[in-house]
Motif scaffolding. Structure first.
Motif, PDB file in Angstrom:
ATOM      1  N   ILE A 232       0.856  -1.185   0.000  1.00  0.00           N
ATOM      2  CA  ILE A 232       0.000   0.000   0.000  1.00  0.00           C
ATOM      3  C   ILE A 232       0.891   1.233   0.000  1.00  0.00           C
ATOM      4  CG2 ILE A 232      -1.734   1.317   1.273  1.00  0.00           C
ATOM      5  CD1 ILE A 232      -2.771  -1.341   2.369  1.00  0.00           C
ATOM      6  N   TYR A 233       0.558   2.178  -0.898  1.00  0.00           N
ATOM      7  CA  TYR A 233       1.309   3.420  -1.024  1.00  0.00           C
ATOM      8  C   TYR A 233       0.359   4.604  -0.923  1.00  0.00           C
ATOM      9  CZ  TYR A 233       5.306   0.796  -2.803  1.00  0.00           C
ATOM     10  OH  TYR A 233       6.347  -0.075  -2.941  1.00  0.00           O
ATOM     11  N   THR A 234       0.886   5.717  -0.442  1.00  0.00           N
ATOM     12  CA  THR A 234       0.162   6.980  -0.429  1.00  0.00           C
ATOM     13  C   THR A 234       1.041   8.024  -1.084  1.00  0.00           C
ATOM     14  OG1 THR A 234      -0.967   6.420   1.611  1.00  0.00           O
ATOM     15  CG2 THR A 234      -0.914   8.730   1.038  1.00  0.00           C
ATOM     16  N   THR A 235       0.429   8.845  -1.916  1.00  0.00           N
ATOM     17  CA  THR A 235       1.154   9.941  -2.541  1.00  0.00           C
ATOM     18  C   THR A 235       0.279  11.182  -2.525  1.00  0.00           C
ATOM     19  OG1 THR A 235       2.566  10.529  -4.424  1.00  0.00           O
ATOM     20  CG2 THR A 235       0.456   9.472  -4.931  1.00  0.00           C
ATOM     21  N   ARG A 236       0.901  12.309  -2.728  1.00  0.00           N
ATOM     22  CA  ARG A 236       0.180  13.579  -2.696  1.00  0.00           C
ATOM     23  C   ARG A 236       0.341  14.282  -4.029  1.00  0.00           C
ATOM     24  NH1 ARG A 236       1.677  18.951  -0.810  1.00  0.00           N
ATOM     25  NH2 ARG A 236      -0.220  20.039  -0.287  1.00  0.00           N
ATOM     26  N   LEU A 237      -0.756  14.788  -4.555  1.00  0.00           N
ATOM     27  CA  LEU A 237      -0.734  15.584  -5.777  1.00  0.00           C
ATOM     28  C   LEU A 237      -0.929  17.041  -5.377  1.00  0.00           C
ATOM     29  CD1 LEU A 237      -3.017  13.379  -8.066  1.00  0.00           C
ATOM     30  CD2 LEU A 237      -0.522  13.382  -7.908  1.00  0.00           C
ATOM     31  N   GLU A 238      -0.010  17.886  -5.791  1.00  0.00           N
ATOM     32  CA  GLU A 238      -0.090  19.303  -5.449  1.00  0.00           C
ATOM     33  C   GLU A 238      -1.377  19.910  -6.009  1.00  0.00           C
ATOM     34  OE1 GLU A 238       1.936  20.983  -3.433  1.00  0.00           O
ATOM     35  OE2 GLU A 238       3.069  19.144  -3.126  1.00  0.00           O
TER      36      GLU A 238
END
Length: 104
Positions: free
Chosen positions: A57-63
């Motif tokens: 499981i991964y989490t990323t952020r989009l500006e």
């Protein structure tokens, strides 16, 4: 690897798609762009403690942009060898920042 081969296949779940539409402001377009990038590089973002078997499981952020808020995107990468792996973008939400508005 040739251009017509992908190391992974990525999809946006129905729930994540509906959430993008509810957020609006080009959220779906931003997540679609992330989906395409994940097919080339499936381990973007920060890995969470998780999972069963070979799932990660991964989490990323989009500006954010002028049209949409910053987004937090959570996805599951299931890569059982020797298959290329499947990525499911499962959760999309507006990013929340600790401490609230600093008034800067």
């Amino acid at each position: 690897m040739s251009d017509d081969q992908s190391p992974a296949i990525a999809e946006i779940t129905g729930e994540a798609h509906a959430r993008c539409l509810a957020i609006g402001g080009e959220a779906l377009e931003a997540v679609e762009a992330l989906r395409a990038e994940l097919e080339k590089n499936p381990e973007l973002g920060r890995r969470a403690q998780s999972a069963v078997g070979g799932m990660k499981i991964y989490t990323t952020r989009l500006e954010g942009t002028g049209d949409r808020p910053a987004l937090t995107v959570t996805y599951v990468y299931d890569a059982p060898p020797p298959e290329p792996g499947l990525i499911r973008i499962a959760l999309v939400s507006p990013a929340r920042f600790a401490g609230g508005d600093a008034g800067l």
